[in-house]
Write an enzyme that holds these catalytic residues in place. Structure first.
Site, PDB file in Angstrom:
ATOM      1  N   THR A  15       0.903  -1.221  -0.063  1.00 18.12           N
ATOM      2  CA  THR A  15       0.110   0.237   0.057  1.00 18.12           C
ATOM      3  C   THR A  15       0.762   1.262  -0.134  1.00 18.12           C
ATOM      4  OG1 THR A  15      -1.786  -1.223   1.204  1.00 18.12           O
ATOM      5  CG2 THR A  15      -1.932   1.163   1.256  1.00 18.12           C
TER       6      THR A  15
ATOM      7  N   ILE B 274       0.044  12.912   8.898  1.00 18.93           N
ATOM      8  CA  ILE B 274       0.042  14.457   9.762  1.00 18.93           C
ATOM      9  C   ILE B 274       1.488  14.473  10.048  1.00 18.93           C
ATOM     10  CG2 ILE B 274      -0.927  15.486  11.603  1.00 18.93           C
ATOM     11  CD1 ILE B 274      -2.918  13.358  12.042  1.00 18.93           C
TER      12      ILE B 274
ATOM     13  N   GLU C  72      -3.012  -3.017   9.416  1.00 20.79           N
ATOM     14  CA  GLU C  72      -1.744  -3.560   9.261  1.00 20.79           C
ATOM     15  C   GLU C  72      -1.964  -4.979   8.430  1.00 20.79           C
ATOM     16  OE1 GLU C  72       1.212  -2.040  10.509  1.00 20.79           O
ATOM     17  OE2 GLU C  72      -0.461  -0.774  10.281  1.00 20.79           O
TER      18      GLU C  72
ATOM     19  N   LYS D 215       2.628   3.386  18.213  1.00 22.99           N
ATOM     20  CA  LYS D 215       3.111   4.826  17.903  1.00 22.99           C
ATOM     21  C   LYS D 215       3.044   5.989  19.193  1.00 22.99           C
ATOM     22  CE  LYS D 215       0.189   4.286  13.869  1.00 22.99           C
ATOM     23  NZ  LYS D 215      -1.180   4.085  13.186  1.00 22.99           N
TER      24      LYS D 215
END
Ligand code: NDP
Ligand code: HSE
Length: 428
Positions: free
Chosen positions: A6, A130, A184, A199
């Site tokens: 992806t 972001i 995922e 994260k």
């Protein structure tokens, strides 16, 4: 580039379609020289690059002439971690989107990069498109960060939005998130909260200047949530979100990922679908919030390519070498015990609708020093089990756990109480 799924496909498209713009920005042309995958036929079928660029042979890949930057968009650890080490040991800058790797082995990899005059750029690893890594590292550098609250998993936010706004069931919403390229390779990492926890570990190291590993973050996901609780919360003015939270407390850093109710007027409650957001509280700047697409092909590829340009342009390697911003330079974080945390709670108890049952429940809560702020029970036939929803004032998490265990033992209760945390954002 290692990996062409992806994210890798998006990177290949941007480098192909925006070549002249990027050459002008970085002051030099950026060209994909070789692509390492496991299944060459799959990568060739994408038709994004000349077939001869694609290889499944790691040695051939690393022997390619003119590899100035290695882009790792394969994911996971094991052999992929070995490739990253191999690149760094050869002094090559690495751009990675791999939070699983950074959360587990980041400090060691940063130190390795430093020893070999290389660098690691990782904007895409947290919240997709972001630029929150850049904001935390550079934009907010003057601040002591006291707290941050983030929606950091696009898959979970997409699932919750589909369930609450469109009445889609959990399994269908998860399948849609997978088809859209948000999840995922193993979606259990998303729905269990671990991806957001990884994260948070990466971002907390940057924000708090302490070394945080994924194992420092306690995680609950969305896989146990019940639509009935989401609806009760809405009735009471709350939206459900999977929040990643990092806060400084007197007992150390509190680091956690869990579903929670937030007031439905909060800015974070307006973040829907695959969008992510991060609210950061800095002592000088105050509250800032970052919002955008947290997953998916092109948003994530945009972050990867921005890192490539920052390296090619020359400033990022200098900042990497000269500034003390990276986890390998930090002391290990002191992590607060979860029992001592205080917040408000939502409890749902399935109680037999007979005299005195409410008194028994409130007795347990009272004995645990837990004060009730609201109670909700819909009418039902006498003698049936009925959901009783209780909101508490601020209470110690350890006390809520103990009280829930005692309530479950009551004769008039037929299942473990559901406990959902209520998060009140700092004001200002
Ligand atoms: P995909 O599963 O779509 O693609 C992974 C690619 O990596 C495939 O081309 C695969 O090859 C290749 N690959 C996997 N393992 C190896 C290996 N050992 N050696 C060589 N190639 C390998 O993953 P995504 O593109 O979705 O994600 C890539 C990374 O980006 C992950 O770290 C993910 O966490 C991160 N990320 C993803 C986002 C998203 O929205 N999808 C957003 C932000 C970050 P093959 O197909 O031949 O097996
Ligand atoms: N699986 C991740 C998510 C991809 O859904 O947020 C972005 O890191």
């Amino acid at each position: 580039m290692i990996g062409c799924g992806t994210v890798g496909s998006g990177v290949a498209k941007l480098l192909r379609d925006e070549a002249s713009r990027y050459a002008a920005r970085a002051g030099r042309g950026i060209e994909l020289r070789r692509v390492l995958v496991r299944d060459a036929a799959k990568a060739k079928a994408r038709g994004l690059m000349a077939d001869e660029l694609i290889t499944t042979d790691a040695d051939a890949f690393f022997a390619t002439d003119g590899l100035d930057i290695i882009v790792e968009v394969a994911g996971g650890r094991g052999p992929v971690a070995d490739y990253v080490r191999r690149a760094l040991e050869a002094g090559k800058p690495v751009v990675t989107a791999n939070k699983a790797l950074l959360a587990a082995e980041g400090a060691e990899l940063f130190a390795l990069a430093r020893r070999h005059g290389a660098c690691i750029a990782f904007e895409a690893s947290c919240a997709g498109g972001i630029p929150i890594v850049t904001a935390l590292k550079f934009g907010l550098m003057a601040n002591r960060i006291d707290a941050m609250y983030g929606i950091l998993n696009g898959t979970c936010n997409y699932i919750l939005t589909e369930m609450t706004q469109r009445g889609i069931d959990y399994d269908t919403a998860l399948s849609q998130a997978q088809a859209l390229g948000f999840a995922e390779a193993d979606p259990a990492l998303d729905v269990s909260g671990q991806d957001a926890g990884q994260k948070l570990a990466v971002l907390a190291s940057l924000a708090f200047g302490e070394r945080v590993a994924a194992s420092d973050v306690w995680c609950f996901g969305v896989d146990d949530l019940n639509l009935a609780d989401i609806k009760f919360g809405q009735e009471l003015g709350y939206d459900i979100k999977l929040l990643a939270i990092g806060e400084r407390t007197d007992a150390g850093l509190s680091l956690r990922v869990h579903p929670c109710f937030i007031n439905d007027r909060e800015p974070l409650a307006q973040v829907h679908g695959s969008f992510n957001a991060l609210s950061v509280y800095g002592h000088a700047t105050g509250h800032t919030m970052y919002y955008g697409r947290g997953a998916g092909e092109m948003p994530t590829a945009g972050a990867v390519v921005s890192d490539i340009l920052n390296i090619a342009g020359g400033w990022y390697p200098v900042a990497f070498e000269s500034m003390n911003l990276w986890p390998d330079g930090h002391e290990a974080a002191e992590v607060a015990s979860s029992d001592e945390l205080k917040m408000r709670f939502y409890l749902r108890v399935n109680a037999l609708d007979v005299p005195n049952v409410m008194a028994q429940i409130t007795h347990v809560l009272g004995e645990s020093g837990i004060s009730i702020s609201a109670v909700l029970q819909h009418e039902s036939a006498v003698g049936q089990f009925v959901p009783v929803v209780i909101l508490t004032h601020e209470a110690r998490q350890g006390d809520i756990r103990a009280a829930a265990d005692r309530i479950e033992q009551l004769d008039a209760i037929n299942s473990a109480p559901v406990v959902i945390r209520i998060i009140d954002m700092p004001q200002g």
